[in-house]
Design a protein around this motif. Structure first.
Motif, PDB file in Angstrom:
ATOM      1  N   THR A 154      -9.874  45.935  92.741  1.00 13.60           N
ATOM      2  CA  THR A 154      -9.244  47.255  92.656  1.00 13.60           C
ATOM      3  C   THR A 154      -8.560  47.471  91.316  1.00 13.60           C
ATOM      4  OG1 THR A 154      -8.908  47.323  95.054  1.00 13.60           O
ATOM      5  CG2 THR A 154      -7.549  48.788  93.705  1.00 13.60           C
ATOM      6  N   ALA A 155      -7.885  46.440  90.806  1.00 16.73           N
ATOM      7  CA  ALA A 155      -7.150  46.586  89.548  1.00 16.73           C
ATOM      8  C   ALA A 155      -8.078  46.875  88.376  1.00 16.73           C
ATOM      9  CB  ALA A 155      -6.339  45.323  89.268  1.00 16.73           C
ATOM     10  N   LEU A 156      -9.352  46.494  88.496  1.00 20.35           N
ATOM     11  CA  LEU A 156     -10.319  46.743  87.429  1.00 20.35           C
ATOM     12  C   LEU A 156     -11.179  47.974  87.706  1.00 20.35           C
ATOM     13  CD1 LEU A 156     -11.585  43.105  86.699  1.00 20.35           C
ATOM     14  CD2 LEU A 156      -9.795  44.380  85.512  1.00 20.35           C
ATOM     15  N   GLY A 157     -10.954  48.632  88.819  1.00 17.49           N
ATOM     16  CA  GLY A 157     -11.734  49.814  89.155  1.00 17.49           C
ATOM     17  C   GLY A 157     -13.120  49.502  89.671  1.00 17.49           C
ATOM     18  N   ILE A 158     -13.286  48.328  90.320  1.00 19.66           N
ATOM     19  CA  ILE A 158     -14.577  47.944  90.874  1.00 19.66           C
ATOM     20  C   ILE A 158     -14.390  47.457  92.308  1.00 19.66           C
ATOM     21  CG2 ILE A 158     -15.548  47.314  88.635  1.00 19.66           C
ATOM     22  CD1 ILE A 158     -14.957  44.401  89.283  1.00 19.66           C
ATOM     23  N   GLU A 159     -15.514  47.273  93.025  1.00 21.95           N
ATOM     24  CA  GLU A 159     -15.503  46.644  94.343  1.00 21.95           C
ATOM     25  C   GLU A 159     -16.064  45.243  94.179  1.00 21.95           C
ATOM     26  OE1 GLU A 159     -17.458  48.957  97.371  1.00 21.95           O
ATOM     27  OE2 GLU A 159     -16.983  50.823  96.326  1.00 21.95           O
TER      28      GLU A 159
END
Length: 357
Positions: free
Chosen positions: A80-85
């Motif tokens: 989440t912190a990197l904008g991915i799943e």
């Protein structure tokens, strides 16, 4: 999609990142830090790859791992912190690249990317995906030209980019080209039927040569002038840090550093920091210290008069007064006493070295 083949409107949003291996060639640095977490520009190596995937709208990513690592889970969580799943898959026994891909992707009916987890590159994945579509490829391989291809898989291509021959690690003098397998591949899901998810198999030794021999549509995509580095040993780790801090991949730094990056919480007295150099967070650097062409991790202490050149200094290392270190790797928690001179040295974690030893 039509029969599993990419159409011009299907986004590629899924990837497998192969992060197996114990990082033996990076020892002594990987005795305490997993290879995927060794710092590049003060961020984990793997983070650079994950952000590169996100930049090209690849946001559903599975890490294929040969063993559980709570350190990696702690670092990245669900992404989440990197904008991915981000998800994780583990092997009870090593399955090789082919077994790992087939095991993770069982039941997938969409094209997907596969990436080696120790690569730093600026390859334009969006363009590679477009190339794959345009050529109706079953598999597209990222290719990169190197001076010595003997340590890699080597591809021979036709003028249209079709790979006609693939040889894994040929002797340098017999290598048919200098274009190597650069560790990023785009698969059609139909290829999953040709990899066994239950036994050890490597795509480099089996699938790739077989596709070429059968004259199947396997294509190579290259980016002339692009950056690529396999971070497999300490010299490569040093090189990639120094390359990036000088701006060889634009956008990897948020501001102009003039070739010197300094982490937060670091205190520097009257020191001479010569570019290119990367210094991690919470370091203490004394007076009349000279640092050039080197990478310091976090919580490193360097006392007055020391000279550090072309070296990697890992977390928690203490370097005494008037020490000289050149072309060396100093692992976690080591203590180098006053007046010591080290050249081409590899120092183990917590090792203590005194003058005259």
């Amino acid at each position: 999609m039509d029969g599993g083949q990419i159409t011009p409107y299907d986004p590629i949003v899924r990837a497998i990142v192969l992060v197996g291996g114990a990082g033996t060639r990076l020892r002594p640095l990987t005795w305490r830090t997993p290879k995927q977490l060794v710092p590049v520009l003060n961020r984990p190596l793997l983070e650079h790859l994950l952000l590169h995937l996100r930049q090209h709208n690849v946001t559903r990513i599975t890490l294929a791992m040969t063993e559980r690592s709570e350190d990696i889970r702690t670092a990245f969580g669900d992404g989440t912190a990197l904008g991915i799943e981000l998800s994780y898959e583990y092997e009870d026994t090593p399955l090789g690249s082919g077994g790992a891909i087939a095991s993770v992707a069982q039941g997938w009916d969409e094209p997907f990317l596969v990436c080696n987890g120790d690569i730093i590159t600026d390859i334009d994945l969006t363009a590679m995906i477009a190339f794959h579509r345009e050529h109706a490829a079953e598999l597209t391989m990222h290719l990169h030209e190197v001076d010595d291809p003997s340590g890699f898989g080597v591809a021979v291509t036709a003028p249209d980019g079709r790979i006609t021959q693939f040889i894994e690690k040929p002797p340098r003098e017999t290598a048919p080209s200098r274009m190597i397998n650069a560790g990023n591949w785009l698969f059609e899901p139909s290829l999953l039927d040709e990899m066994n998810p239950t036994t050890f198999n490597r795509i480099e030794d089996g699938l790739f040569p077989a596709l070429c021999d059968a004259e199947r549509p396997i294509y190579g995509f290259s980016q002339p002038g692009g950056y690529w580095k396999d971070v497999g040993n300490s010299q490569a780790l040093l090189t990639v840090n120094l390359d990036l801090v000088t701006g060889l991949i634009p956008g990897h730094l948020s501001a102009d550093t003039q070739g010197v990056l300094i982490g937060g919480g670091t205190n520097i007295a009257d020191a001479d920091l010569q570019a290119p150099t990367v210094i991690g967070p919470d370091c203490q650097i004394g007076q009349n210290v000279t640092i050039s062409g080197s990478v310091l991790w976090d919580h490193v202490t360097i006392e007055s008069g020391a000279i550090i050149k072309d070296s990697i200094i890992a977390s928690g290392v203490t370097i005494g007064r008037a020490v000289k270190i050149d072309r060396s790797v100093i692992a976690h928690g080591a203590q180098i006493g006053a007046g010591v001179e080290l050249t081409d040295a590899s120092v183990e974690p917590d090792e203590q070295i005194q003058a005259g030893a």
